[in-house]
Design a protein around this motif. Structure first.
Motif, mmCIF file in Angstrom:
data_model
loop_
_atom_site.group_PDB
_atom_site.id
_atom_site.type_symbol
_atom_site.label_atom_id
_atom_site.label_comp_id
_atom_site.label_asym_id
_atom_site.label_seq_id
_atom_site.Cartn_x
_atom_site.Cartn_y
_atom_site.Cartn_z
ATOM 1 N N THR A 1 -4.668 -3.462 0.406
ATOM 2 C CA THR A 1 -5.400 -3.394 1.661
ATOM 3 C C THR A 1 -6.128 -2.067 1.739
ATOM 4 O OG1 THR A 1 -5.216 -3.765 4.060
ATOM 5 C CG2 THR A 1 -3.578 -2.314 3.050
ATOM 6 N N GLU A 2 -7.032 -1.940 2.715
ATOM 7 C CA GLU A 2 -7.759 -0.698 2.904
ATOM 8 C C GLU A 2 -6.959 0.259 3.774
ATOM 9 O OE1 GLU A 2 -11.619 -1.413 4.456
ATOM 10 O OE2 GLU A 2 -12.302 -2.586 2.728
ATOM 11 N N GLN B 1 0.845 -1.186 0.000
ATOM 12 C CA GLN B 1 0.000 0.000 0.000
ATOM 13 C C GLN B 1 0.882 1.238 0.000
ATOM 14 O OE1 GLN B 1 -3.505 0.551 -0.090
ATOM 15 N NE2 GLN B 1 -2.688 2.605 -0.430
ATOM 16 N N GLN C 1 -7.047 4.459 5.399
ATOM 17 C CA GLN C 1 -7.769 5.712 5.550
ATOM 18 C C GLN C 1 -6.984 6.649 6.453
ATOM 19 O OE1 GLN C 1 -11.499 4.409 7.568
ATOM 20 N NE2 GLN C 1 -10.894 5.829 9.194
#
Length: 420
Positions: free
Chosen positions: A331-332, A292, A334
């Motif tokens: 992957t996520e 990421q 935030q």
């Protein structure tokens, strides 16, 4: 050596190492009619234009045939942090600030804040420098039930009890940037490329992490962690290495990125924070699981039960899902919170309900962790003087930190919960 060139404000040019990603310095050009011999007589050794891999992107340097390297000082660091014309190189300078332990001083108006919780310093220790009056930064820190360990740039390892009384000391050949604990006891990385353990009277090398000989005699290790008997290291050249408890190399991956300051492992995975983001690997096989990118270099982080919190050189905090998507190898992520400066260090309270961070401007922060909606809530900010915290760890009601001026500090954790 090869370089990547960046344009900064005030018509300056910044050089970055291709090999390690580090800030090397500023390009210092000769006068148009100046010979190389005359230039070297005045300014020392020079480099040729062919050593800048992206020189074609700078038409204004079309006539440049050779140059010298000028070191970046406090003026350049503060311009990178404060001036909008230097914004393009801000992340590079912020990452370099942790690497060289540069402290960006607070302005007088920023030192005092109203309504802060009580923040009591219980004890501190700054090792004397027998070689001069300059500061010897300390990155390495480890705290357990009975002891507090610190390690500094000169390879000095000091051991204290929780009351600040000295217990023992060791000396490694070179800089120690990280400490970790395993079944054998405490381990430390060293810039000779070795991992040392301290079960005897003298530190003993048990792992050799050098993938190739270093041109400069050093082989700089950036981070260290352990998990279920395995020992993991990351070096400045982008190698992630796994050893068994006997110090035998199990696998090594060239992760293809620079400056891995953040290294964590759980029962299944290893997470490396680096110049371009986060990469996750299978801890047993070394297989890549996901990667990421982040807008700025990752300088610190902590593991929670289901996610990873990281801090970057531009002051942002991000939350990432640990498991990721194995099919897409992503992957996520935030945005989770922010600090005023580069996030040099992160630590968790014992119950993982709060995150404590330290930035390159000499501030400590407290954040509430909400595990349901992934929100953060800044509870407090506290400026410390002098220096910035390079590493921190919490133990019970205490915060321990090693700093840019080489001091180990123990604070009483604030009882109040003041949001500012």
């Amino acid at each position: 050596m090869s370089f990547i060139l960046h344009r900064a404000g005030d018509q300056r040019f910044v050089l970055q190492s291709v090999q390690t990603g580090e800030l090397i310095g500023l390009l210092f050009a000769p006068l148009p009619s100046e010979s190389r011999r005359a230039f070297e007589y005045d300014f020392g050794s020079t480099q040729g234009r062919q050593e800048i891999i992206n020189i074609a992107d700078f038409p204004e340097l079309e006539q440049l045939e050779f140059f010298a390297i000028d070191s970046a000082g406090a003026v350049e660091f503060e311009r990178a942090f404060q001036s909008s014309s230097w914004a393009a190189v801000r992340s590079l300078f912020a990452a370099a600030a942790k690497a060289i332990a540069y402290h960006s001083p607070l302005k007088p108006t920023e030192v005092q804040h109203a309504g802060l919780p009580p923040f009591t310093q219980l004890w501190c220790h700054t090792p004397p420098n027998p070689k001069g009056t300059w500061k010897i930064p300390a990155w390495a820190l480890w705290v357990n039930e009975t002891e507090v360990w610190m390690g500094n740039r000169d390879g000095l390892i000091l051991v204290f009890n929780h009351d600040g009384e000295p217990i023992n000391q060791y000396h490694l050949p070179k800089n120690s940037r990280a400490l970790a604990e395993c079944e054998q006891g405490l381990l430390s990385i060293c810039d000779d490329g070795q991992v040392y353990e301290f079960s005897g009277k003298l530190p003993y090398p048990i792992c050799d992490a050098r993938s190739t000989p270093s041109t400069y005699g050093d082989f700089r290790l950036q981070a260290l962690t352990t998990q279920q008997g395995s020992i993991f290291t990351i070096d400045v050249y982008g190698n992630l290495t796994c050893f068994n408890p006997d110090g035998q190399m199990q696998w090594q991956q060239q992760i293809g990125v620079w400056q891995g300051w953040s290294l964590h492992a759980d029962e299944q995975r290893v997470y490396v924070g680096h110049f371009k983001g986060i990469t996750c690997w299978d801890g047993k096989s070394g297989q890549l699981l996901w990667t990421q990118t982040t807008p700025a270099p990752v300088l610190s982080g902590v593991l929670l039960s289901d996610r990873l919190l990281i801090g970057t050189s531009e002051g942002q905090l991000y939350s990432l899902e640990k498991a990721g998507n194995l099919k897409t190898q992503t992957t996520e992520i935030q945005l989770w919170g922010n600090c005023d400066g580069a996030v040099f260090a992160c630590g968790l309270t014992d119950d993982a309900s709060q995150l404590i961070t330290a930035d390159g401007r000499g501030n400590l922060y407290g954040f509430n962790i909400n595990n349901q909606d992934l929100r953060s809530e800044r509870l407090w900010k506290y400026p410390i003087q002098p220096g910035s915290v390079l590493n921190l760890q919490l133990w019970g009601d205490r915060i321990y930190g090693t700093t840019t001026d080489g001091t180990l500090i123990c604070w009483q954790y604030p009882a109040g919960r003041v949001q500012i």
